[in-house]
Design a protein around this motif. Structure first.
Motif, mmCIF file in Angstrom:
data_model
loop_
_atom_site.group_PDB
_atom_site.id
_atom_site.type_symbol
_atom_site.label_atom_id
_atom_site.label_comp_id
_atom_site.label_asym_id
_atom_site.label_seq_id
_atom_site.Cartn_x
_atom_site.Cartn_y
_atom_site.Cartn_z
ATOM 1 N N UNK A 46 54.863 65.074 2.430
ATOM 2 C CA UNK A 46 55.890 64.287 2.322
ATOM 3 C C UNK A 46 57.201 64.945 1.858
ATOM 4 N N UNK A 47 57.176 66.142 1.410
ATOM 5 C CA UNK A 47 58.239 66.971 1.073
ATOM 6 C C UNK A 47 58.916 67.401 2.197
ATOM 7 N N UNK A 78 65.286 70.834 9.579
ATOM 8 C CA UNK A 78 64.574 70.065 8.625
ATOM 9 C C UNK A 78 63.360 70.069 9.029
ATOM 10 N N UNK A 79 62.393 70.274 7.998
ATOM 11 C CA UNK A 79 61.088 70.315 8.332
ATOM 12 C C UNK A 79 60.078 69.475 7.205
ATOM 13 N N UNK A 80 59.488 68.382 7.757
ATOM 14 C CA UNK A 80 58.984 67.619 6.989
ATOM 15 C C UNK A 80 57.303 68.000 6.735
#
Length: 118
Positions: free
Chosen positions: A71-72, A65-67
């Protein structure tokens, strides 16, 4: 004669470790080229780049998971290495071991031996 120097197991093993150190040194120098070299075997993939040797599982993609800054959240699939080692970590100990094996005294001759007698 040159071959008299290589009598005994220490010097022969020292020659073998010297050859191994040279092979890893060539890999280390080549890994700093502009391109990454990879070898695809059936079970693993070996990549040599930036002074390190990496081993990958070709089927072992992991989702991460890459933030992002706005904010996406994005899911990224990437192949993380199973094993990674710097060439220098292999080359220096092999060189030290080679020095010890090749330059150490092979030992005193047995009592009663005529070897080295004048």
């Amino acid at each position: 004669m040159v071959w008299a120097f290589f009598r005994g197991w220490r010097r022969k093993l020292g020659l073998l470790t010297l050859v191994m150190a040279c092979v890893f040194m060539v890999g280390w120098v080549r890994s700093h080229a502009d391109y990454a070299e990879s070898v695809d075997l059936s079970l693993i993939q070996i990549v040599s780049s930036n002074g390190s040797l990496e081993i990958y599982d070709p089927k072992g993609f992991r989702t991460e998971t890459l933030e992002l800054a706005d904010g996406r959240v994005e899911l990224v699939e990437q192949n993380l290495p199973l094993f990674e080692i710097d060439y220098i970590v292999v080359v220096i100990p092999l060189t030290v071991l080679t020095s010890w094996l090749m330059l150490s005294n092979p030992g005193k001759p047995a009592i009663g031996s005529t070897e080295g007698a004048v």
